[in-house]
Structures are given as C-alpha cells and as structure tokens.
Design a protein around this motif. Structure first.
Motif, mmCIF file in Angstrom:
data_model
loop_
_atom_site.group_PDB
_atom_site.id
_atom_site.type_symbol
_atom_site.label_atom_id
_atom_site.label_comp_id
_atom_site.label_asym_id
_atom_site.label_seq_id
_atom_site.Cartn_x
_atom_site.Cartn_y
_atom_site.Cartn_z
ATOM 1 N N ASP A 1 5.971 2.855 -0.762
ATOM 2 C CA ASP A 1 6.657 1.357 -0.640
ATOM 3 C C ASP A 1 6.036 0.710 -1.543
ATOM 4 O O ASP A 1 6.509 0.571 -2.509
ATOM 5 C CB ASP A 1 6.031 0.974 0.913
ATOM 6 N N THR A 2 5.171 -0.309 -1.326
ATOM 7 C CA THR A 2 4.592 -1.086 -2.497
ATOM 8 C C THR A 2 3.777 -0.401 -3.786
ATOM 9 O O THR A 2 3.731 -0.525 -4.751
ATOM 10 C CB THR A 2 3.384 -1.980 -2.137
ATOM 11 N N GLY A 3 3.543 0.892 -3.384
ATOM 12 C CA GLY A 3 2.917 1.813 -4.270
ATOM 13 C C GLY A 3 1.059 1.691 -4.398
ATOM 14 O O GLY A 3 0.515 2.406 -4.651
ATOM 15 N N THR B 1 -0.978 2.345 -1.768
ATOM 16 C CA THR B 1 -1.719 3.199 -1.011
ATOM 17 C C THR B 1 -2.139 4.492 -2.117
ATOM 18 O O THR B 1 -3.073 4.919 -2.206
ATOM 19 C CB THR B 1 -0.820 3.871 0.219
ATOM 20 N N LYS C 1 10.911 3.998 -1.364
ATOM 21 C CA LYS C 1 11.693 2.517 -1.236
ATOM 22 C C LYS C 1 11.319 1.691 -2.467
ATOM 23 O O LYS C 1 10.460 0.877 -2.502
ATOM 24 C CB LYS C 1 11.014 1.739 0.025
ATOM 25 N N VAL D 1 11.430 2.190 8.698
ATOM 26 C CA VAL D 1 12.000 3.355 9.351
ATOM 27 C C VAL D 1 10.746 4.140 10.114
ATOM 28 O O VAL D 1 9.737 3.808 9.754
ATOM 29 C CB VAL D 1 12.761 4.266 8.325
ATOM 30 N N ASP E 1 5.636 5.711 11.912
ATOM 31 C CA ASP E 1 5.414 5.037 12.925
ATOM 32 C C ASP E 1 5.519 3.713 13.099
ATOM 33 O O ASP E 1 5.774 3.001 11.883
ATOM 34 C CB ASP E 1 3.787 5.383 13.598
HETATM 35 P P1 XMP Z 1 2.540 1.303 0.176
HETATM 36 O O1 XMP Z 1 2.946 -0.060 0.563
HETATM 37 O O2 XMP Z 1 0.901 1.480 0.129
HETATM 38 O O3 XMP Z 1 2.702 1.916 1.513
HETATM 39 O O4 XMP Z 1 3.212 2.180 -0.957
HETATM 40 C C1 XMP Z 1 2.383 3.126 2.008
HETATM 41 C C2 XMP Z 1 2.245 3.177 3.527
HETATM 42 O O5 XMP Z 1 2.814 1.942 4.312
HETATM 43 C C3 XMP Z 1 3.559 2.321 5.319
HETATM 44 N N1 XMP Z 1 4.923 1.990 5.513
HETATM 45 C C4 XMP Z 1 5.702 2.535 6.350
HETATM 46 N N2 XMP Z 1 5.386 2.796 7.528
HETATM 47 N N3 XMP Z 1 7.905 2.775 7.931
HETATM 48 C C5 XMP Z 1 6.552 3.251 8.379
HETATM 49 O O6 XMP Z 1 6.371 3.817 9.500
HETATM 50 C C6 XMP Z 1 8.100 2.116 6.912
HETATM 51 O O7 XMP Z 1 9.300 1.839 6.701
HETATM 52 C C7 XMP Z 1 7.109 1.840 6.041
HETATM 53 N N4 XMP Z 1 6.959 1.417 4.861
HETATM 54 C C8 XMP Z 1 5.711 1.455 4.710
HETATM 55 C C9 XMP Z 1 3.093 4.029 5.799
HETATM 56 O O8 XMP Z 1 1.964 4.182 6.519
HETATM 57 C C10 XMP Z 1 2.617 4.349 4.227
HETATM 58 O O9 XMP Z 1 2.072 5.425 4.126
#
Ligand code: XMP
Length: 181
Positions: A107-109, A111, A135, A157, A163
């Motif tokens: 997502d944001t990258g 993690t 994403k 999602v 979750d």
């Molecule tokens: P980052 O932002 O660090 O995020 O790339 C990774 C973690 O964010 C959670 N995440 C989601 N969880 N639906 C979810 O259930 C989503 O659409 C979503 N977008 C981000 C997820 O825990 C992932 O490991």
C-alpha cells in the motif's frame, strides 16, 4: 459441493476465487523460474499473508524454509509520518540465504520497506518481495515488489487473508465491504 454464497457485508467482489487461484499458480511458476533449484527462505508478514502464502507455498517446487514477522504501523495510515515497527522478528538466520518476503498487500510501502531494511542488515544472498495485491496509487515511499499478484485501485479490500478489524480474512475472494460496516 458447497455453494459459495456472497457474504452479506460485501458490496463488490473485486477478484474472484478462481482468478486468485490461477494467478497464484502463475506466481509460483514465476518464482520457481527465478530461483531454479536454490533454497529459498520465505518470511511471511503476519497476519495478512497467511492465506495467500499457504496456497503459494504448496505450489513452490524448490527447497524452502519458512518463518514469519509481525509488524505494526503507528499513526493513521493516512498520515505521511506513519512509522512501522517490527513487533516480532523472524527466528531463522538469513545470512547468505535467498530471502523471499511475502505480504498480502503493498500500500504506502512503509511496511515492506522497513522489514527489508532490517533483513538487509543480516546480509542475505538476495532479497525479493512478493505481494498478492499492489495499490501503486497509495505509495508514500518508493517501493516495487518483485512478484505481484494483482494491481488494484485505491479501495479498501478484505478477504483472502486481508481483514477489517480482524474479520473477513476467511472470505475466499477479494472484496469491498458495504459502506457503514
Ligand atoms: P503499507 O502501507 O505499509 O501497508 O504498504 C501494508 C499493510 O497495510 C494494510 N492494508 C490493508 N489491509 N485492506 C486490508 O485489509 C486494504 O485495502 C489494505 N491496505 C493496506 C495491510 O495490513 C498491509 O500489510
């Protein structure tokens, strides 16, 4: 055979179970081509990667070692300074190993970037990443995964391990929830 009925909280199925299965099989072939017969140390990011990784792992032909990591983000995900900390690291030694880090979604990258930084400190032979979903429109830090199942739009999602408040991980498809759940 059991009938698959849609969960009442689901507004839209974004990716069906059949598509996910086909894509995971293709991902496993891509990963197998990349590593050949080399042993791969797989680190799953908990809890989200459990369902995806369970299916992927069974289709990988090479020798594997399996471990996991728990990470947590602090601050709202929507803020630009959300920090990620590693709550529970892996136990295996990764020195001189081929490491494949697996997560449910990029997502944001933040993690994966944080976990990759930590893994690199152990001097692995190589480090690659694999995510079921990407994403790219939400990226805050530059990050590209080596293996991506599906690129999706900016929608929250659930399902296939993802979750909302620890619920819906068991849905066998990727879905968007109804508003107000
Ligand atoms: P980052 O932002 O660090 O995020 O790339 C990774 C973690 O964010 C959670 N995440 C989601 N969880 N639906 C979810 O259930 C989503 O659409 C979503 N977008 C981000 C997820 O825990 C992932 O490991």
């Amino acid at each position: 055979m059991a009938r698959t009925s849609l969960h009442p909280d689901v507004a839209e199925v974004l990716i069906s179970q059949a598509r996910i299965r086909r894509r995971i099989a293709a991902l496993a072939r891509e990963i197998a081509r990349c590593y050949g017969h080399a042993e791969v140390s797989i680190i799953g990011v908990l809890n989200g990667s459990m369902v995806f990784l369970g299916e992927l792992l069974r289709q990988l032909p090479m020798q594997t070692r399996l471990d996991s990591v728990v990470a947590r983000s602090y601050g709202a995900r929507t803020t630009s300074n959300g920090r990620v900390s590693i709550r529970r690291p892996w136990h295996l030694s990764l020195r001189r190993k081929h490491v494949l880090l697996v997560d449910d979604i990029l997502d944001t990258g933040r993690t994966l970037r944080r976990i990759c930084e930590r893994i690199r400190r152990e001097n692995p032979a190589s480090l690659r990443t694999c995510v079921l979903l990407d994403k790219p429109s939400r990226r805050v830090v530059p990050f590209t995964a080596d293996f991506v199942g599906f690129t999706i739009p900016d929608k929250f999602v659930v399902g296939y391990g993802l979750d909302f408040a620890e619920r819906y991980r068991n849905l066998p498809y990727i879905a968007v929830l109804r508003r107000g759940i």
